[in-house]
Motif scaffolding. Structure first.
Motif, mmCIF file in Angstrom:
data_model
loop_
_atom_site.group_PDB
_atom_site.id
_atom_site.type_symbol
_atom_site.label_atom_id
_atom_site.label_comp_id
_atom_site.label_asym_id
_atom_site.label_seq_id
_atom_site.Cartn_x
_atom_site.Cartn_y
_atom_site.Cartn_z
ATOM 1 N N ALA A 1 -2.261 13.237 -0.097
ATOM 2 C CA ALA A 1 -3.312 12.601 -0.353
ATOM 3 C C ALA A 1 -3.357 11.710 -1.588
ATOM 4 C CB ALA A 1 -4.747 13.386 -0.482
ATOM 5 N N SER A 2 -2.653 12.191 -2.443
ATOM 6 C CA SER A 2 -2.760 11.705 -3.882
ATOM 7 C C SER A 2 -1.835 10.300 -3.568
ATOM 8 C CB SER A 2 -2.110 12.370 -4.879
ATOM 9 O OG SER A 2 -0.734 12.803 -4.592
ATOM 10 N N GLY A 3 -0.922 10.179 -2.754
ATOM 11 C CA GLY A 3 0.088 8.985 -2.641
ATOM 12 C C GLY A 3 -0.717 7.983 -1.732
ATOM 13 N N GLY A 4 -1.469 8.419 -0.672
ATOM 14 C CA GLY A 4 -2.401 7.424 -0.074
ATOM 15 C C GLY A 4 -3.434 6.960 -0.846
ATOM 16 N N THR A 5 -4.184 7.722 -1.862
ATOM 17 C CA THR A 5 -5.363 7.218 -2.689
ATOM 18 C C THR A 5 -4.701 6.294 -3.736
ATOM 19 O OG1 THR A 5 -6.307 9.321 -2.767
ATOM 20 C CG2 THR A 5 -6.957 8.053 -4.467
ATOM 21 N N LYS A 6 -3.486 6.470 -4.142
ATOM 22 C CA LYS A 6 -2.927 5.586 -5.176
ATOM 23 C C LYS A 6 -2.419 4.279 -4.426
ATOM 24 C CE LYS A 6 1.135 4.930 -8.272
ATOM 25 N NZ LYS A 6 2.282 5.616 -8.715
ATOM 26 N N ALA A 7 -2.078 4.341 -3.223
ATOM 27 C CA ALA A 7 -1.814 2.926 -2.537
ATOM 28 C C ALA A 7 -3.174 2.163 -1.954
ATOM 29 C CB ALA A 7 -1.233 3.214 -1.201
ATOM 30 N N ILE A 8 -4.156 2.916 -1.868
ATOM 31 C CA ILE A 8 -5.494 2.463 -1.636
ATOM 32 C C ILE A 8 -5.975 1.642 -2.921
ATOM 33 C CG2 ILE A 8 -7.954 2.924 -0.693
ATOM 34 C CD1 ILE A 8 -6.859 5.418 0.666
ATOM 35 N N VAL A 9 -5.926 2.477 -4.117
ATOM 36 C CA VAL A 9 -6.553 1.807 -5.077
ATOM 37 C C VAL A 9 -5.916 0.755 -5.377
ATOM 38 C CG1 VAL A 9 -7.064 2.273 -7.660
ATOM 39 C CG2 VAL A 9 -7.760 4.150 -6.137
ATOM 40 N N GLU B 1 -0.594 -9.575 -3.560
ATOM 41 C CA GLU B 1 -0.343 -8.842 -2.439
ATOM 42 C C GLU B 1 0.973 -8.114 -2.090
ATOM 43 O OE1 GLU B 1 -2.117 -7.724 -0.078
ATOM 44 O OE2 GLU B 1 -4.008 -8.795 0.048
ATOM 45 N N THR B 2 2.158 -9.085 -2.724
ATOM 46 C CA THR B 2 3.205 -8.501 -2.872
ATOM 47 C C THR B 2 3.283 -6.778 -3.619
ATOM 48 O OG1 THR B 2 4.285 -10.475 -2.723
ATOM 49 C CG2 THR B 2 5.802 -8.722 -3.392
ATOM 50 N N PHE B 3 2.666 -6.925 -4.804
ATOM 51 C CA PHE B 3 2.582 -5.962 -5.562
ATOM 52 C C PHE B 3 1.749 -4.633 -4.846
ATOM 53 C CE2 PHE B 3 -0.347 -3.390 -8.240
ATOM 54 C CZ PHE B 3 0.413 -2.781 -9.061
ATOM 55 N N SER B 4 0.639 -4.969 -4.256
ATOM 56 C CA SER B 4 -0.113 -3.935 -3.274
ATOM 57 C C SER B 4 0.852 -3.418 -2.253
ATOM 58 C CB SER B 4 -1.250 -4.532 -2.888
ATOM 59 O OG SER B 4 -1.788 -3.588 -2.067
ATOM 60 N N PHE B 5 1.469 -4.267 -1.495
ATOM 61 C CA PHE B 5 2.416 -3.979 -0.510
ATOM 62 C C PHE B 5 3.582 -3.010 -1.194
ATOM 63 C CE2 PHE B 5 5.363 -5.632 3.041
ATOM 64 C CZ PHE B 5 4.812 -4.591 4.083
ATOM 65 N N ARG B 6 4.297 -3.642 -2.127
ATOM 66 C CA ARG B 6 5.176 -2.856 -2.732
ATOM 67 C C ARG B 6 4.794 -1.225 -3.068
ATOM 68 N NH1 ARG B 6 8.384 -3.560 -8.335
ATOM 69 N NH2 ARG B 6 6.349 -2.640 -9.086
ATOM 70 N N THR B 7 3.628 -1.109 -3.521
ATOM 71 C CA THR B 7 2.914 0.250 -3.727
ATOM 72 C C THR B 7 2.999 0.937 -2.592
ATOM 73 O OG1 THR B 7 1.813 -0.654 -5.754
ATOM 74 C CG2 THR B 7 1.189 1.454 -4.742
ATOM 75 N N ALA B 8 2.436 0.559 -1.729
ATOM 76 C CA ALA B 8 2.140 1.153 -0.350
ATOM 77 C C ALA B 8 3.767 1.627 0.335
ATOM 78 C CB ALA B 8 1.475 0.188 0.743
ATOM 79 N N ILE B 9 4.745 0.630 0.116
ATOM 80 C CA ILE B 9 5.797 1.199 0.682
ATOM 81 C C ILE B 9 6.599 2.070 -0.166
ATOM 82 C CG2 ILE B 9 8.322 0.406 0.672
ATOM 83 C CD1 ILE B 9 7.203 -2.594 1.661
ATOM 84 N N ARG B 10 6.227 1.987 -1.430
ATOM 85 C CA ARG B 10 6.892 3.104 -2.373
ATOM 86 C C ARG B 10 6.174 4.513 -2.166
ATOM 87 N NH1 ARG B 10 6.141 0.810 -6.933
ATOM 88 N NH2 ARG B 10 4.288 1.797 -7.518
ATOM 89 N N GLU B 11 4.848 4.482 -1.860
ATOM 90 C CA GLU B 11 4.290 5.832 -1.565
ATOM 91 C C GLU B 11 4.717 6.227 -0.149
ATOM 92 O OE1 GLU B 11 2.686 7.587 -3.801
ATOM 93 O OE2 GLU B 11 3.042 6.079 -5.469
ATOM 94 N N SER B 12 4.792 5.296 0.716
ATOM 95 C CA SER B 12 5.144 5.786 2.112
ATOM 96 C C SER B 12 6.529 6.358 2.272
ATOM 97 C CB SER B 12 5.198 4.575 3.022
ATOM 98 O OG SER B 12 3.778 4.192 3.307
ATOM 99 N N ASN B 13 7.575 5.885 1.436
ATOM 100 C CA ASN B 13 8.907 6.506 1.384
ATOM 101 C C ASN B 13 9.004 7.812 0.934
ATOM 102 O OD1 ASN B 13 10.372 4.129 2.399
ATOM 103 N ND2 ASN B 13 10.367 3.197 0.628
ATOM 104 N N LEU B 14 8.033 8.343 0.101
ATOM 105 C CA LEU B 14 8.095 9.490 -0.299
ATOM 106 C C LEU B 14 7.974 10.640 0.822
ATOM 107 C CD1 LEU B 14 5.857 9.317 -3.596
ATOM 108 C CD2 LEU B 14 8.214 9.498 -3.350
ATOM 109 N N THR B 15 7.092 10.089 1.857
ATOM 110 C CA THR B 15 6.856 11.008 2.986
ATOM 111 C C THR B 15 7.662 10.573 4.421
ATOM 112 O OG1 THR B 15 4.846 10.044 3.488
ATOM 113 C CG2 THR B 15 4.840 11.907 2.123
#
Length: 326
Positions: A3-11, A126-140
């Protein structure tokens, strides 16, 4: 998915979209570009969507009540589904309307440096936001492809943010192309065409999100790997000799219900069976920690009844179960 990874990407997406929405709207006021207006509404809708995801995550943490004995884990699915509706109505339909109006009544773009400058800034953000979402997704994500990750994920937040950010980046490129062609040709119709393409893109993404979250709302079983782990944990080869049939259901992204009828020997005592069930529950929770609600029913296995009915984990008369995406 944590949940923390998802929250970080959302913020990260929320901060980026709020800044971008303000910048785009200012650019629209100075230039009159319909692409910029559509994009500002798009970013505003995305900001609202991230707020919905955060709200859903908060509501899902509420304790179970007598009225809702299995808790509120599915709140996260409900709010993810609302995101698809907002993206379709507020983002997609508005952009299509604006694109149609601009094509019907075109006018030249004024102060071109405003939309171009803002679009470049928005692409970077948006590239910064997208990169954060990709990084958090790669963890799982593991070794799954991105398509499999979006389709199989039981937690909706990261797939939603990934698709939103991808759509935002493609939309920005379409807006930049529409504005650029309008400036080069002096024909504002291209700005309208870019806006129309943004609307179509948003509607497609909204439909994909709605289809994915609908399956989660209906209730999905555990993944194949977790099912196999549970099966291996249940049988001890002594008191519990086999699984007669089993069902699993996600009560939320991080809470799984397991219900199974297990075979025991006909001469086992009640105390032995109770001990075996408690031990099996302990093994299941050790193998699959999200299996928090477990119901095991003891029975004596009957070969003839099994041949006429269902096998382990199967519905009567149904083919062998296969993993299906949502």
């Amino acid at each position: 998915m944590s949940a923390s990874g998802g929250t970080k990407a959302i913020v990260a997406a929320l901060v980026a979209n709020l800044a971008i929405a303000v910048a785009k709207f200012v650019a629209f006021l100075f230039s009159g570009s319909s692409s910029m207006l559509a994009e500002s509404v798009h970013s505003l809708a995305d900001s609202g969507n991230q707020g919905l995801l955060l709200l859903g995550g908060k509501k899902a943490k509420r304790e179970a009540t007598p009225e809702h004995p299995f808790g509120y884990g599915r709140e996260r699915y409900i709010y993810a589904f609302l995101v698809s509706i907002v993206l379709f109505s507020v983002g997609g339909m508005f952009a299509i309307y604006e694109g149609y109006e601009k094509i019907k009544h075109p006018h030249e773009i004024e102060a071109w440096y405003w939309p171009v400058g803002v679009l470049v800034f928005a692409i970077i953000a948006e590239t910064f936001s997208f990169r954060t979402a990709i990084r958090e997704s790669n963890l799982t994500r593991g070794d799954r492809s991105w398509t499999e990750f979006v389709r199989r994920s039981k937690a909706p937040e990261l797939p939603v943010v990934l698709l939103e950010d991808l759509g935002a980046l493609v939309g920005l490129i379409l807006a930049l192309a529409g504005v650029s062609l309008a400036l080069v040709t002096g024909d504002g119709v291209w700005d309208g065409i870019g806006t129309l393409c943004i609307g179509i893109l948003l509607i497609v993404i909204a439909i994909v999100l709605a289809a994915e979250t609908k399956s989660l709302l209906l209730g999905e079983s555990a993944g194949i790997e977790d099912v196999e782990k549970i099966k291996a944990a249940v049988v001890d080869g002594e008191t519990v000799t086999r699984i007669i049939h089993m069902r699993t259901l996600h009560l939320g992204p991080e809470e799984l219900l397991v219900a199974a009828k297990i075979a025991v020997e006909h001469d086992d005592t009640a105390a032995e069976i109770a001990h075996a069930i408690n031990a099996a529950e302990t093994r299941i929770r050790a193998a699959v920690p999200i299996a928090r609600v477990i119901y095991l029913e003891p029975d004596v296995f009957d070969e003839k009844a099994a041949a006429a009915g269902s096998g382990p984990g199967e519905f009567p008369g149904a083919p062998a179960p296969t993993e299906s995406g949502h």
